[in-house]
Write an enzyme that holds these catalytic residues in place. Structure first.
Site, PDB file in Angstrom:
ATOM      1  N   GLY A 150     -14.987   7.973   2.549  1.00  0.00           N
ATOM      2  CA  GLY A 150     -14.625   9.398   2.596  1.00  0.00           C
ATOM      3  C   GLY A 150     -14.523  10.290   1.478  1.00  0.00           C
ATOM      4  O   GLY A 150     -15.139   9.880   0.395  1.00  0.00           O
ATOM      5  N   SER A 151     -13.745  11.214   1.330  1.00  0.00           N
ATOM      6  CA  SER A 151     -13.614  12.338   0.282  1.00  0.00           C
ATOM      7  C   SER A 151     -12.834  11.355  -1.236  1.00  0.00           C
ATOM      8  O   SER A 151     -12.956  12.063  -2.128  1.00  0.00           O
ATOM      9  CB  SER A 151     -12.593  13.417   0.380  1.00  0.00           C
ATOM     10  OG  SER A 151     -13.490  14.147   1.724  1.00  0.00           O
ATOM     11  N   THR A 152     -12.239  10.328  -0.994  1.00  0.00           N
ATOM     12  CA  THR A 152     -11.859   9.690  -2.289  1.00  0.00           C
ATOM     13  C   THR A 152     -13.140   9.118  -3.106  1.00  0.00           C
ATOM     14  O   THR A 152     -12.795   9.282  -4.448  1.00  0.00           O
ATOM     15  CB  THR A 152     -11.196   8.365  -1.997  1.00  0.00           C
ATOM     16  OG1 THR A 152     -11.772   7.518  -1.157  1.00  0.00           O
ATOM     17  CG2 THR A 152      -9.956   8.841  -1.136  1.00  0.00           C
TER      18      THR A 152
ATOM     19  N   LYS B 227     -15.396  11.328  -3.823  1.00  0.00           N
ATOM     20  CA  LYS B 227     -15.806  12.432  -4.653  1.00  0.00           C
ATOM     21  C   LYS B 227     -15.349  12.369  -6.069  1.00  0.00           C
ATOM     22  O   LYS B 227     -15.995  12.916  -7.033  1.00  0.00           O
ATOM     23  CB  LYS B 227     -15.105  13.865  -3.980  1.00  0.00           C
ATOM     24  CG  LYS B 227     -15.925  14.079  -2.688  1.00  0.00           C
ATOM     25  CD  LYS B 227     -15.016  15.365  -2.193  1.00  0.00           C
ATOM     26  CE  LYS B 227     -15.769  15.442  -0.772  1.00  0.00           C
ATOM     27  NZ  LYS B 227     -14.959  16.267  -0.143  1.00  0.00           N
TER      28      LYS B 227
END
Lengths: 486, 472
Positions: free
Chosen positions: A217-219, A221
């Site tokens: 997920g966004s981690t 990024k």
């Protein structure tokens, strides 16, 4: 009648010779192979004939023990202190069902049969002392482990915490867990406990911190941002990026959405990470292309099994087409990572771009506590230049100060982090995974980096977010490490 | 060859009797056994076994009596046979005693039969009876040729012995036991001696007819039916009985005995070819309908296969035996320090060789196998030296049977051939086996005594020389 008699004598000689040849083959040629067969009970009888050495945490506290049993085959049985909490570290060592993880990998030292302990064995043969196993000193920190295990509580999930400066693993928790003591023996109750664990739908024996891969997920990024900085796509984290809103996925008729109406149009890298803009990072991934993204992910440890020495499954950043690559850049699509892997990402950023090889065996000791192996810290790779790492640190610290990760703030300590809410299941129908990766920093560099994933909880779907569920656990772990260093 | 002197009616004059050699070797055999006994006690309990004096005294008494009887009643007998048999018997007792101490086997017996009773004292009793039988045979049987008179009685007795177990319940899948109150005997062990006596007596009479009055058929010489008929009938009958009793090891033994003795009697190689063809046909035939045999062949082909399927237990015994050989390695774990008791059932009977393999290692196995080899070759040497065809045939038959038995058991336990339960002579636990084998050794000693005894001074008549039949 003497001619046939002589031939009969030769025939009988041949029979005896055949037996001699066979016994030579079995006992000389095949002996080693037969002795190490898994069907050979002698291997297990030998393993449990002496008191097994211990697995040690905090530099001296033993989390295992041995208990004398009534069993005629196996004299000692393995016992664990706080079994469920430490199981992802120790693995199990059962008289009936074999051994895993540290108990299995370090079996030679723990039983005392390793060649490195030859001198000790010979000495105890002469002195008549009972043979004993050596000890394994791990890097685990019991305060951090307790914080992680308690934090996860009855939620399903995992925590991995590292010392960014050395790569030492400080905590490794996985829930729901199991107590290896319940099936360490050879009795009927052990079999029942074992079978109940095998049947359990929650799979308590899976080591989620090392063996389960989740969409990060966004981690992820953070990795995409690192790729953008390293490849010179953007150099100033506060300058506007070239990011339209809405942004259409390449070769597609679908727009990439953000979570809610957040200011992502041409947002700077810092702001994009702070608000977790999918459009900005999806476009970065697409601008860089699949190969550059793979290269950067590989430097962080993706696409490779990691041995701590317990094996961790390989995290995956795959070769993919353009739209999938763009999605993978925000931690979706077929991008998958283990909690250990994401802890490594945070630790590389925290350690100014230098990623250390993660490990959990600090020392091997003889039964007399002489050290026969000492781990030397080892560099894994350099995914970031020091300069870019510091830029990324600023970005991650902004996330905790004023962004999505405010729940991880620790008074008086600099904390950097990144939240993630990873969707999964067909059409993202299942409850999302809540992620949080972070590091804490003091005057003498960073003592801890941590990754938390909460796979399932009783919270409502809307309430699941990295900041809400995972960040408090990460905060507790970081705080425990910092407090134990004081 | 130099032994030619022994095949004429004129023996070597004043051949040395070798009785003192035998005595020396007896001392050696008993000393080794007592040392082994002490060794087991020290290894397992850390002290000399309390029964050591009694055991040593018992062995000395038995060995001493046997030796004195041989000295008195068979002064020219082969000096090796008795010490070798004593050594094996003594080592067997130690092995059985060692397995009696195994907590694993004790617990197994308590679960299976409600109570555990040690086997070593019983085996010591059987050994004493065996030696008594040995003494009786030597004292009663002044000349082995007397046995010729009982050719057909032997046959009848052998058949009765073989048929009897059919009326008794089967034990562990094989109907090979006759139980009389607390005693049970395995008649197959005695039948092998009786059948050898019958074959020798019959073939001695018919050997010329069998060898010469034969027709050539497809390159093989086939004797007339009336010569071969009776013997083939008896043989086929005994094999059939054994097959129905699923005593496959013993039927193999009888078959080998038959072929060996026919070959020795007729000197025709075609019998070997014939025998091999028939045994191949028989083996395939039996294996095609006996599930008992099929499972053993499967276990032999891959002793570890059944661990991966659901059939563990089908090969557990044989794979455990093979692993005990492996863990023994070159020098063995030492008396009392192995885990051969993992085999469980029949650890001290059919599988006793595994304990030798594990605890005495390759070195001990080679020594034990060579002792068996020596007994066999001394038996065949006795056959070579015997002056009468009956003695030659009987000695050859008994040693051949002994060799085949050793091969079948040891080969089965070591996974060289499929397993077919029989006992290791002298070593394994079992009354019938010990008794029969002591009787067998007694008969061989009797034949060798007759063969090596100096001939009476030749008759003064010069005609005597000319009437001799000289064989090549």
């Amino acid at each position: 009648m003497n001619k046939p008699l002589r031939r009969i004598a030769i025939f009988c000689g041949v029979l005896i010779f055949a037996l001699l040849a066979r016994t030579n083959y079995l006992q000389y040629v095949q002996a080693d192979e037969l002795n190490t067969r898994k069907e050979n009970r002698r291997v297990r009888i030998e393993r449990y004939a002496h008191e097994r050495g211990n697995i040690i945490v905090d530099g001296g506290k033993s989390i295992t023990g041995s208990k004398e049993t009534e069993d005629s085959d196996f004299k000692y049985k393995r016992v664990w202190k706080d079994g469920p909490m430490w199981a992802p570290v120790t693995g199990y060592s059962s008289q009936a069902f074999g051994a895993t993880q540290l108990e299995s990998i370090e079996d030679g030292i723990l039983t005392g049969n390793d060649d490195q302990l030859f001198f000790n064995r010979t000495m105890s043969m002469f002195t008549g002392d009972e043979e004993q196993g050596g000890n394994i000193v791990t890097t685990l920190n019991s305060a951090a482990q307790t914080a992680a295990f308690k934090g996860l509580g009855n939620k399903k999930g995992a925590v991995a915490a590292l010392d960014p400066q050395t790569g030492a693993i400080l905590a490794l928790a996985s829930t729901p867990s199991y107590d290896p003591s319940t099936f360490a023996g050879n009795e009927e109750a052990d079999t029942k406990a074992w079978q109940a664990l095998l049947k359990d739908k929650d799979k308590p024996m899976i080591n989620r911190a090392l063996r389960e891969t989740y969409p990060p997920g966004s981690t992820f990024k953070v990795v995409t941002a690192a790729a953008a900085l390293e490849n010179g796509l953007y150099t100033d984290i506060d300058a506007d990026t070239d990011s339209p809103l809405p942004w259409r996925l390449p070769q597609s008729s679908k727009d990439l959405d953000n979570e809610g109406p957040i200011p992502c149009k041409n947002a700077s890298l810092r702001e994009a990470l702070r608000y977790s803009c999918n459009t900005v990072f999806g476009k970065i991934s697409d601008d860089l292309g699949n190969q550059k993204m793979i290269d950067e992910a590989d430097k962080f440890g993706f696409n490779k099994e990691i041995f701590t020495p317990v094996r961790s499954n390989a995290s995956v950043y795959p070769e993919d087409n353009r739209p999938q690559n763009a999605m993978a850049g925000i931690g979706q699509a077929s991008n998958r990572a283990t909690p250990l892997q994401m802890a490594m990402v945070a630790s590389a950023v925290a350690n100014d771009g230098k990623l250390m090889q993660p490990y959990m065996v600090a020392q091997r000791q003889t039964p007399d506590l002489d050290v026969i192996y000492n781990h030397e810290k080892e560099e894994f790779s350099r995914p970031l230049s020091a300069e870019n790492a510091q830029k990324l640190q600023e970005m991650m610290e902004t996330v905790v100060k004023t962004g999505t990760g405010t729940t991880a703030q620790i008074p008086g300590v600099t904390v950097g982090g990144k939240t993630g809410t990873a969707q999964h299941g067909l059409n993202n129908a299942e409850k999302p995974y809540a992620w949080f990766i972070s590091y804490a920093k003091t005057d003498s560099g960073s003592p801890v980096a941590v990754a938390v994933v909460v796979e399932d909880s009783h919270a409502d779907r809307e309430a699941i977010s990295g900041g809400g569920l995972a960040a408090p656990i990460a905060k507790a772990v970081m705080k425990a490490v910092i407090d134990s260093k004081k | 060859m130099s032994v030619v002197t022994n095949t004429t009616t004129i023996g070597a004059i004043n051949a040395p009797s070798r009785r003192n050699t035998e005595l020396m070797m007896m001392v050696f055999a008993i000393a080794i056994s007592v040392f082994a006994y002490a060794n087991v006690g020290l290894a397992m309990n850390g002290k000399l076994p309390s029964g050591m004096f009694g055991y040593g005294a018992g062995l000395i008494l038995l060995g001493g009596v046997a030796h004195l009887v041989v000295r008195k009643f068979a002064p020219y007998a082969d000096p090796l046979l008795l010490p070798l048999a004593t050594l094996l018997n003594g080592l067997g007792l130690v092995l059985i005693w060692r397995l009696d101490q195994s907590p694993r086997l004790i617990r197994r017996a308590e679960i299976g039969y409600g109570a555990f009773s040690p086997d070593a004292p019983k085996q010591l009793l059987y050994s004493a009876i065996g030696v008594a039988l040995f003494v009786a045979v030597l004292m009663v049987l002044k000349d082995h040729r007397i046995l010729q008179r009982y050719t057909y009685i032997s046959m009848a007795a052998a058949l009765v012995l073989l048929v009897l177990p059919i009326f008794f319940p089967s034990v562990n899948g094989a109907k090979i036991w006759i139980s009389l109150g607390p005693f049970s005997i395995q008649p197959g062990e005695f039948a092998k001696i009786l059948i050898a006596i019958f074959f020798s007596g019959y073939l001695m009479v018919k050997r010329d007819a069998l060898a010469l009055a034969s027709r050539r058929f497809m390159g093989l010489y086939l004797p007339r039916g009336r010569d071969l008929g009776p013997i083939i009938t008896i043989w086929a009958l005994s094999i059939l009985i054994l097959v129905f009793e699923t005593d496959l090891g013993t039927s193999l033994l009888f078959f080998g005995l038959f072929v060996i003795m026919l070959y020795v009697a007729t000197e025709r190689t075609s019998w070997i070819v014939f025998g091999l063809l028939m045994s191949a046909a028989g083996a395939v035939g039996v294996a095609s309908f006996e599930r008992h045999v099929q499972s053993r062949v499967t276990a032999w082909k891959d002793p570890f296969a059944c661990y991966t399927t659901d059939l563990s237990g089908a090969c557990e015994q044989i794979s455990n035996a093979i692993m005990s050989f492996g863990s023994g390695g070159t020098l063995g774990s030492g008396w009392g320090q192995g885990h051969s008791d993992l085999i469980g059932f029949a650890a001290n009977a059919d599988f006793i060789l595994s304990t030798v393999g594990e605890e005495l290692g390759l070195a001990g196995m080679m020594a034990v196998l060579l002792i068996y080899g020596l007994i066999v070759e001394r038996g065949i040497r006795t056959a070579l030296a015997a002056r009468d065809p009956f003695g030659k045939l009987l000695a050859a038959g008994l040693s051949g049977a002994f060799a085949i038995q050793v091969f079948v058991v040891a080969g089965g336990v070591m996974g060289l051939i499929p397993l077919s339960g029989m006992t290791m002579p002298f070593l394994a636990y079992g009354g019938s086996s010990v008794l029969a084998n002591w009787a067998l050794i007694a008969i061989l000693i009797r034949i060798s005594d007759t063969a090596r005894r100096p001939a009476p001074a030749p008759a003064p008549s010069t005609d005597a020389e000319m009437t001799q039949v000289v064989r090549p």
